[in-house]
Scaffold this active site. Structure first.
Site, PDB file in Angstrom:
ATOM      1  N   ARG A  12      27.140  43.309  40.848  1.00  0.00           N
ATOM      2  CA  ARG A  12      26.824  44.868  40.561  1.00  0.00           C
ATOM      3  C   ARG A  12      26.065  45.380  41.779  1.00  0.00           C
ATOM      4  O   ARG A  12      25.168  46.383  41.453  1.00  0.00           O
ATOM      5  CB  ARG A  12      25.968  45.152  39.332  1.00  0.00           C
ATOM      6  CG  ARG A  12      26.575  44.526  37.952  1.00  0.00           C
ATOM      7  CD  ARG A  12      28.244  44.945  38.056  1.00  0.00           C
ATOM      8  NE  ARG A  12      28.531  46.062  36.894  1.00  0.00           N
ATOM      9  CZ  ARG A  12      29.937  46.225  36.906  1.00  0.00           C
ATOM     10  NH1 ARG A  12      30.693  45.925  37.636  1.00  0.00           N
ATOM     11  NH2 ARG A  12      30.218  47.323  35.968  1.00  0.00           N
ATOM     12  N   SER A  16      32.566  46.221  45.409  1.00  0.00           N
ATOM     13  CA  SER A  16      33.848  46.738  45.411  1.00  0.00           C
ATOM     14  C   SER A  16      33.751  48.252  45.861  1.00  0.00           C
ATOM     15  O   SER A  16      34.804  48.703  46.372  1.00  0.00           O
ATOM     16  CB  SER A  16      34.330  46.787  44.139  1.00  0.00           C
ATOM     17  OG  SER A  16      34.427  45.434  43.713  1.00  0.00           O
ATOM     18  N   ALA A  34      44.580  41.662  43.318  1.00  0.00           N
ATOM     19  CA  ALA A  34      43.455  41.170  42.176  1.00  0.00           C
ATOM     20  C   ALA A  34      43.579  39.699  41.877  1.00  0.00           C
ATOM     21  O   ALA A  34      44.651  39.363  41.538  1.00  0.00           O
ATOM     22  CB  ALA A  34      43.663  42.282  40.890  1.00  0.00           C
ATOM     23  N   HIS A  50      37.716  49.572  36.911  1.00  0.00           N
ATOM     24  CA  HIS A  50      38.243  49.394  38.509  1.00  0.00           C
ATOM     25  C   HIS A  50      39.638  50.229  38.613  1.00  0.00           C
ATOM     26  O   HIS A  50      39.461  50.883  39.724  1.00  0.00           O
ATOM     27  CB  HIS A  50      38.323  47.857  38.624  1.00  0.00           C
ATOM     28  CG  HIS A  50      37.182  47.498  39.060  1.00  0.00           C
ATOM     29  ND1 HIS A  50      36.908  46.830  40.298  1.00  0.00           N
ATOM     30  CD2 HIS A  50      35.956  47.207  38.431  1.00  0.00           C
ATOM     31  CE1 HIS A  50      35.570  46.333  40.450  1.00  0.00           C
ATOM     32  NE2 HIS A  50      35.097  46.310  39.168  1.00  0.00           N
ATOM     33  N   ARG A  53      38.929  53.968  38.454  1.00  0.00           N
ATOM     34  CA  ARG A  53      38.315  54.473  39.708  1.00  0.00           C
ATOM     35  C   ARG A  53      39.097  54.427  40.897  1.00  0.00           C
ATOM     36  O   ARG A  53      38.773  55.477  41.932  1.00  0.00           O
ATOM     37  CB  ARG A  53      37.015  53.243  39.845  1.00  0.00           C
ATOM     38  CG  ARG A  53      35.958  53.927  40.946  1.00  0.00           C
ATOM     39  CD  ARG A  53      34.979  53.081  41.158  1.00  0.00           C
ATOM     40  NE  ARG A  53      35.441  51.764  41.819  1.00  0.00           N
ATOM     41  CZ  ARG A  53      34.795  50.727  41.354  1.00  0.00           C
ATOM     42  NH1 ARG A  53      33.895  50.345  40.459  1.00  0.00           N
ATOM     43  NH2 ARG A  53      35.156  49.410  41.738  1.00  0.00           N
ATOM     44  N   GLU A  62      48.818  41.456  41.173  1.00  0.00           N
ATOM     45  CA  GLU A  62      47.830  40.298  40.370  1.00  0.00           C
ATOM     46  C   GLU A  62      48.292  38.961  40.918  1.00  0.00           C
ATOM     47  O   GLU A  62      49.540  38.567  40.735  1.00  0.00           O
ATOM     48  CB  GLU A  62      48.001  40.370  39.101  1.00  0.00           C
ATOM     49  CG  GLU A  62      47.505  41.922  38.677  1.00  0.00           C
ATOM     50  CD  GLU A  62      47.642  42.092  37.011  1.00  0.00           C
ATOM     51  OE1 GLU A  62      48.312  41.362  36.427  1.00  0.00           O
ATOM     52  OE2 GLU A  62      47.092  42.986  36.559  1.00  0.00           O
ATOM     53  N   ASP A  84      40.155  41.420  45.722  1.00  0.00           N
ATOM     54  CA  ASP A  84      38.629  41.706  44.834  1.00  0.00           C
ATOM     55  C   ASP A  84      39.119  40.655  43.771  1.00  0.00           C
ATOM     56  O   ASP A  84      40.071  41.003  42.842  1.00  0.00           O
ATOM     57  CB  ASP A  84      38.366  42.908  44.221  1.00  0.00           C
ATOM     58  CG  ASP A  84      37.251  43.182  43.938  1.00  0.00           C
ATOM     59  OD1 ASP A  84      36.453  42.426  43.666  1.00  0.00           O
ATOM     60  OD2 ASP A  84      36.773  44.489  43.487  1.00  0.00           O
TER      61      ASP A  84
END
Length: 172
Positions: A12, A16, A34, A50, A53, A62, A84
């Site tokens: 946090r 990202s 991802a 995510h 956003r 993925e 990420d």
């Protein structure tokens, strides 16, 4: 060689968001690679936040294990690709093979791809070795693997950032 930008930091810490901003600077279309999977409800919610956003300029790919193959396959499709995150990929690899040395080989394969990429690449990873020594073998193996992988990727990247409390610091 395309730009390779590595961003690390604690949980946090704004990694990202910084990565999305940097990748977005290359313009659309953008690829989001991802490595995490929605293994439970909390992770599914995190993934949904995510995606919301990021918005419509991003295409999500993925791939929990074959990161190098997915980058090779998608090179040239996007203005930039954001990965990420590296530490989730390492988690997946370590759980799949239970051999940190084999995981390091996969990291070497990843970094050896960097000079051949035509698409700018932004990679996000976690700094996990700044706290206490974990009490169990698997956690210690993961901490050491993540540290070694981050070091290898940072050495191969053209730019490196660390984030603290939402503030980026350019290291390289």
């Amino acid at each position: 060689m395309a730009s390779v930008i590595f961003i690390t930091g604690g949980a946090r810490s704004g990694k990202s968001r910084l990565a999305e901003r940097i990748a977005g600077g290359f313009g659309a279309p953008l690829g989001y690679l991802a490595t995490g999977t929605a293994g439970d409800g909390e992770m599914a919610e995190r993934i949904a936040r995510h995606r919301q956003r990021r918005g419509d300029d991003w295409t999500t790919i993925e791939e929990p294990l074959d990161l190098t193959g997915a980058l090779r396959e998608n090179d040239g499709r996007f203005s930039a690709i954001l990965v990420d995150c590296v530490t989730l990929w390492l988690t997946n690899l370590l759980l799949a093979c239970d051999d940190p040395a084999r995981c390091v080989v996969r990291v070497k394969e990843l970094t050896s791809l960097f000079p051949h990429l035509t698409t700018p690449l932004v990679l996000v990873s976690n700094e996990v070795g700044m706290g206490i020594v974990p009490e169990n073998r698997l956690a210690r193996q993961f901490r050491d693997l993540a540290g070694e992988a981050n070091e290898m990727i940072a050495a191969a990247a053209g730019e490196v950032y660390v984030t603290f409390s939402g503030l980026p610091l350019k290291l390289k």
